[in-house]
Design a protein around this motif. Sequence first.
Motif, PDB file in Angstrom:
ATOM      1  N   LEU A 151       0.802  -1.210   0.000  1.00  0.00           N
ATOM      2  CA  LEU A 151       0.000   0.000   0.000  1.00  0.00           C
ATOM      3  C   LEU A 151       0.837   1.262   0.000  1.00  0.00           C
ATOM      4  CD1 LEU A 151      -2.746  -1.167   2.521  1.00  0.00           C
ATOM      5  CD2 LEU A 151      -2.861  -1.151   0.036  1.00  0.00           C
ATOM      6  N   SER A 152       2.156   1.125  -0.019  1.00  0.00           N
ATOM      7  CA  SER A 152       3.049   2.280  -0.142  1.00  0.00           C
ATOM      8  C   SER A 152       4.353   1.783  -0.750  1.00  0.00           C
ATOM      9  CB  SER A 152       3.308   2.936   1.223  1.00  0.00           C
ATOM     10  OG  SER A 152       4.143   2.129   2.025  1.00  0.00           O
ATOM     11  N   GLU A 163      -2.544  -1.034   8.860  1.00  0.00           N
ATOM     12  CA  GLU A 163      -1.566  -0.010   9.239  1.00  0.00           C
ATOM     13  C   GLU A 163      -0.280  -0.259   8.457  1.00  0.00           C
ATOM     14  OE1 GLU A 163       0.929   1.644  13.114  1.00  0.00           O
ATOM     15  OE2 GLU A 163      -0.313  -0.143  13.269  1.00  0.00           O
ATOM     16  N   THR A 164       0.061   0.677   7.591  1.00  0.00           N
ATOM     17  CA  THR A 164       1.290   0.575   6.818  1.00  0.00           C
ATOM     18  C   THR A 164       2.396   1.316   7.543  1.00  0.00           C
ATOM     19  OG1 THR A 164       0.901   2.581   5.508  1.00  0.00           O
ATOM     20  CG2 THR A 164      -0.155   0.554   4.760  1.00  0.00           C
ATOM     21  N   LYS A 218       3.205   4.196   6.857  1.00  0.00           N
ATOM     22  CA  LYS A 218       2.874   5.616   6.784  1.00  0.00           C
ATOM     23  C   LYS A 218       1.581   5.956   7.506  1.00  0.00           C
ATOM     24  CE  LYS A 218       6.304   6.779   4.005  1.00  0.00           C
ATOM     25  NZ  LYS A 218       7.368   7.707   4.375  1.00  0.00           N
ATOM     26  N   ALA A 219       0.527   5.173   7.301  1.00  0.00           N
ATOM     27  CA  ALA A 219      -0.785   5.507   7.846  1.00  0.00           C
ATOM     28  C   ALA A 219      -1.636   4.247   7.874  1.00  0.00           C
ATOM     29  CB  ALA A 219      -1.455   6.605   7.012  1.00  0.00           C
ATOM     30  N   VAL A 220      -2.882   4.416   8.330  1.00  0.00           N
ATOM     31  CA  VAL A 220      -3.867   3.341   8.321  1.00  0.00           C
ATOM     32  C   VAL A 220      -4.682   3.465   7.038  1.00  0.00           C
ATOM     33  CG1 VAL A 220      -5.842   2.313   9.496  1.00  0.00           C
ATOM     34  CG2 VAL A 220      -3.959   3.265  10.829  1.00  0.00           C
ATOM     35  N   VAL A 221      -4.626   2.439   6.201  1.00  0.00           N
ATOM     36  CA  VAL A 221      -5.248   2.461   4.882  1.00  0.00           C
ATOM     37  C   VAL A 221      -6.320   1.380   4.835  1.00  0.00           C
ATOM     38  CG1 VAL A 221      -4.836   2.318   2.395  1.00  0.00           C
ATOM     39  CG2 VAL A 221      -3.081   3.262   3.890  1.00  0.00           C
ATOM     40  N   THR A 222      -7.416   1.685   4.159  1.00  0.00           N
ATOM     41  CA  THR A 222      -8.508   0.727   3.994  1.00  0.00           C
ATOM     42  C   THR A 222      -8.241  -0.146   2.769  1.00  0.00           C
ATOM     43  OG1 THR A 222     -10.084   2.266   4.995  1.00  0.00           O
ATOM     44  CG2 THR A 222     -10.988   0.460   3.687  1.00  0.00           C
ATOM     45  N   LEU A 223      -8.299  -1.458   2.952  1.00  0.00           N
ATOM     46  CA  LEU A 223      -8.122  -2.405   1.853  1.00  0.00           C
ATOM     47  C   LEU A 223      -9.471  -2.699   1.232  1.00  0.00           C
ATOM     48  CD1 LEU A 223      -6.434  -4.419   0.189  1.00  0.00           C
ATOM     49  CD2 LEU A 223      -6.818  -6.099   2.002  1.00  0.00           C
ATOM     50  N   GLU A 224      -9.592  -2.439  -0.065  1.00  0.00           N
ATOM     51  CA  GLU A 224     -10.837  -2.658  -0.786  1.00  0.00           C
ATOM     52  C   GLU A 224     -10.758  -3.957  -1.572  1.00  0.00           C
ATOM     53  OE1 GLU A 224     -11.509   0.744  -3.200  1.00  0.00           O
ATOM     54  OE2 GLU A 224     -11.953   2.091  -1.514  1.00  0.00           O
TER      55      GLU A 224
END
Length: 494
Positions: free
Chosen positions: A57-58, A87-88, A90-96
Amino acid sequence: MAASLRLGRQGILFGLRFAKLKKKSWISYSFQDNVRQFFQSPYFFGAAPVKVEMPALSPTMEEGNIVKWLKKEGDAVAAGDALCEIETDKAVVTLESSDDGVLAKILMEEGSRAVRLGTLIALMVEEGEDWKTVEIPPPVAATQATPAPAAPTAPPPHPPRAASTGPVSNITQRAELRLSPAARHILDTHGLDPQLATPTGHRGIITKEDALNLLKKFPDSKTTPVTAAPVAAAPSPVSTPAAAPLPPGSRPMYPPQSIPGKPGAPGTFTEVPASNVRRVIAQRLTQSKTTIPHAYATIDCDLGAVMQLRKEMAKAEIKVSVNDFIIKAAAATLRELPEVNVTWSGEGPQALDSISISIAVATPKGLITPIITNAADKGVQEISANAKALAQKARNGKLLPHEYQGGSFSISNLGMFGISEFSAVINPPQACILAVGTSRAVLHLTEETGALSTQQLMTVTLSSDGRLVDDELASRFLDKFRANLERPQRMTLN
């Protein structure tokens, strides 16, 4: 017996008939399709799964943490639906989800940490299939996460041996004591146990005199102390605290680790687990300082015009900060000097088409740099609104990947913490970072009138990559930056 032979003969005859039928294409295709459909159906093997793996995710992400699952097992999922929060670094990202189906099995529960990229985290099945009969692939040893790490167990104790008990106890006890070189030589030569000596040296060091006194107590040096050592080491570890206490002010050579739930003894330490963000920050800083030749240049800027303009804008109920003017001045300067708006790749410098400013924001999990895109085309008021929104999302861990990836120039402002000046570390692959200190009042002698006046000076330090920005270019950049900041009318403010 007769019945089994009869069934076996019938099976052989059926096989021969099937072999003959296989030669006729108009019968074989339909029959084989039915057989294939039966043996590949979910009722025979179970539902075929759709794998959901840990994605990247990053650009710098190597592992992630499962924060929360937004779907439960058995829930219908459409393409684009949010499956979980990750949580990557860098930030908390939503997995779609990228497929339609049903979430059949969650393999990585909430709270799973350090899940490597490509690790299987869940299984889905197609619509209409029985999700309870999903096939779970065998675990792969290379894709283990740390939510359930096997606690490091101590190796089983070896059976005691008379020949090895003395040296083992001797080594363990020496780790707790401090010996002078002369004392160590005497004890090793005569085979004496250092635990039997009474330390009288500074900070509990066993001196040469202590070793000689011990030698007088045990004239038969090769037998008495060695046989006494197994007796002291034979009991369980309960006898370890019975060792002679160290004198006041002494400390062990290797401080032991503290035990959770118990008060820490002097000299102990507690391991603090590092988050993904902290680990990535450490890697990036090490990479930057070891691979980028940093050069530094410092200049003072007069904030008198900016302060006056802020007051006028405040009367019109337009609230902007000094940092917003700094961002705008840096973007305007990059437009005037596009040679600085570059990044370094493995093949050399790359000129960037857009001017995007990365601003350093401190969060509880570490430092992150959200990006104000196309900052040169925006006014101070729009920059202020974008900076506030990005900073709030960064502190809440809700930044999207495109909001912190990229950027051509970074700004780190510690003026609000009272720091007068400092040098920042370049954020690769960018070429520069501007470190901003606090403003201070300085008396200034006016050349025209000879009177004293007060100036609000601010010190900024430019850290530049010597491979891309040489000292002359860095000096020109700071000179133009100061001109833009001291005369804000030159910049677009709407």
